[in-house]
Design a protein around this motif. Sequence first.
Motif, PDB file in Angstrom:
ATOM      1  N   PHE A 184       3.489   4.405   1.562  1.00  0.00           N
ATOM      2  CA  PHE A 184       2.338   3.980   0.752  1.00  0.00           C
ATOM      3  C   PHE A 184       1.653   5.190   0.111  1.00  0.00           C
ATOM      4  O   PHE A 184       1.240   5.124  -1.054  1.00  0.00           O
ATOM      5  N   ASP A 185       1.526   6.280   0.869  1.00  0.00           N
ATOM      6  CA  ASP A 185       0.945   7.505   0.304  1.00  0.00           C
ATOM      7  C   ASP A 185       1.732   7.954  -0.926  1.00  0.00           C
ATOM      8  O   ASP A 185       1.155   8.332  -1.956  1.00  0.00           O
ATOM      9  N   GLU A 186       3.052   7.928  -0.811  1.00  0.00           N
ATOM     10  CA  GLU A 186       3.915   8.368  -1.912  1.00  0.00           C
ATOM     11  C   GLU A 186       3.793   7.434  -3.114  1.00  0.00           C
ATOM     12  O   GLU A 186       3.742   7.898  -4.273  1.00  0.00           O
ATOM     13  N   LEU A 187       3.741   6.134  -2.867  1.00  0.00           N
ATOM     14  CA  LEU A 187       3.609   5.164  -3.965  1.00  0.00           C
ATOM     15  C   LEU A 187       2.298   5.385  -4.711  1.00  0.00           C
ATOM     16  O   LEU A 187       2.256   5.335  -5.946  1.00  0.00           O
ATOM     17  N   HIS A 188       1.226   5.636  -3.969  1.00  0.00           N
ATOM     18  CA  HIS A 188      -0.046   5.949  -4.619  1.00  0.00           C
ATOM     19  C   HIS A 188       0.082   7.220  -5.445  1.00  0.00           C
ATOM     20  O   HIS A 188      -0.402   7.299  -6.579  1.00  0.00           O
ATOM     21  N   GLY A 189       0.755   8.219  -4.903  1.00  0.00           N
ATOM     22  CA  GLY A 189       0.944   9.470  -5.628  1.00  0.00           C
ATOM     23  C   GLY A 189       1.725   9.299  -6.914  1.00  0.00           C
ATOM     24  O   GLY A 189       1.583  10.101  -7.851  1.00  0.00           O
ATOM     25  N   GLU A 190       2.536   8.244  -6.974  1.00  0.00           N
ATOM     26  CA  GLU A 190       3.325   7.964  -8.170  1.00  0.00           C
ATOM     27  C   GLU A 190       2.572   7.091  -9.168  1.00  0.00           C
ATOM     28  O   GLU A 190       3.116   6.732 -10.220  1.00  0.00           O
ATOM     29  N   GLY A 191       1.309   6.727  -8.837  1.00  0.00           N
ATOM     30  CA  GLY A 191       0.492   5.984  -9.785  1.00  0.00           C
ATOM     31  C   GLY A 191       0.190   4.551  -9.419  1.00  0.00           C
ATOM     32  O   GLY A 191      -0.492   3.844 -10.174  1.00  0.00           O
ATOM     33  N   GLN A 192       0.672   4.103  -8.268  1.00  0.00           N
ATOM     34  CA  GLN A 192       0.460   2.716  -7.862  1.00  0.00           C
ATOM     35  C   GLN A 192      -0.950   2.508  -7.321  1.00  0.00           C
ATOM     36  O   GLN A 192      -1.448   3.323  -6.540  1.00  0.00           O
ATOM     37  N   THR A 193      -1.604   1.430  -7.746  1.00  0.00           N
ATOM     38  CA  THR A 193      -2.879   1.027  -7.154  1.00  0.00           C
ATOM     39  C   THR A 193      -2.580   0.288  -5.857  1.00  0.00           C
ATOM     40  O   THR A 193      -1.834  -0.687  -5.857  1.00  0.00           O
ATOM     41  N   VAL A 194      -3.148   0.753  -4.750  1.00  0.00           N
ATOM     42  CA  VAL A 194      -2.837   0.203  -3.432  1.00  0.00           C
ATOM     43  C   VAL A 194      -4.126  -0.182  -2.715  1.00  0.00           C
ATOM     44  O   VAL A 194      -5.066   0.612  -2.635  1.00  0.00           O
ATOM     45  N   ILE A 195      -4.165  -1.413  -2.186  1.00  0.00           N
ATOM     46  CA  ILE A 195      -5.259  -1.855  -1.329  1.00  0.00           C
ATOM     47  C   ILE A 195      -4.669  -2.272   0.011  1.00  0.00           C
ATOM     48  O   ILE A 195      -3.845  -3.184   0.082  1.00  0.00           O
ATOM     49  N   LEU A 196      -5.080  -1.575   1.079  1.00  0.00           N
ATOM     50  CA  LEU A 196      -4.631  -1.876   2.433  1.00  0.00           C
ATOM     51  C   LEU A 196      -5.736  -2.615   3.174  1.00  0.00           C
ATOM     52  O   LEU A 196      -6.896  -2.180   3.148  1.00  0.00           O
ATOM     53  N   VAL A 197      -5.387  -3.693   3.846  1.00  0.00           N
ATOM     54  CA  VAL A 197      -6.313  -4.376   4.740  1.00  0.00           C
ATOM     55  C   VAL A 197      -5.971  -3.953   6.160  1.00  0.00           C
ATOM     56  O   VAL A 197      -4.820  -4.071   6.583  1.00  0.00           O
ATOM     57  N   THR A 198      -6.945  -3.427   6.890  1.00  0.00           N
ATOM     58  CA  THR A 198      -6.668  -2.916   8.231  1.00  0.00           C
ATOM     59  C   THR A 198      -7.921  -2.981   9.096  1.00  0.00           C
ATOM     60  O   THR A 198      -9.045  -3.023   8.583  1.00  0.00           O
TER      61      THR A 198
END
Length: 223
Positions: A184-198
């Motif tokens: 997930f960290d890498e995907l965000h670094g590639e420009g992806q908007t990420v929302i994690l529920v935790t």
Amino acid sequence: MIELRTLKRTYIVGSETIFALDGVHMAVRRNEYLALIGSSGSGKSTLMNILGCLDRPTSGEYLLDGTDVAARSERALSEIRNRRIGFVFQNFNLLPRISALKNVMQPLIYRPGSRKDRIASAERVLDRVGLLNRKNHLPNELSGGQRQRVAIARALVTAPSLLLADEPTGNLDSTTAADILQLFDELHGEGQTVILVTHDEAIARRCQRRITLRDGRILSDES
């Protein structure tokens, strides 16, 4: 990218009105990495379901790229989910009798294009999550971490603008969970908007921003 205005979601239980969300204001920028935190009953899963167009607010507005999503028809919401939102769930939600490749291809079934194009797209994202060599395996032939990677590939195959993950490491051991969070960290670094529920503060601290919910309201919003 996302703007919530006085968002409410209520449920009627007998004679009682339950406020799952009670006047939530929130904005999310493109390429943000956001954690929604809260204990059971805080409203975080309800909020994720509304963000993912799986549920509608009782009142208020949900703007996605300037469009009032809450006012759209069920058919329009289905199209938004398929084209603009990727989902990753705690329980993977893979179809057990088809291969990893075919699971990843599922969101593309109703899109224009040839089967060859769908296979190429699925193979591309499987390669991105490091599982191209397992493409012909059934889910029960994969480890928990590998199944979650297939689920992430399925979420990415439509090139969504928003990736939502609901407790994505909840069924994984600590080492495997760390690998998935690194992805997930890498995907965000590639420009992806990420929302994690935790509910896990350690996971939340990996994100750029942490929104804590309590009793359907935003308790804190920290960068």
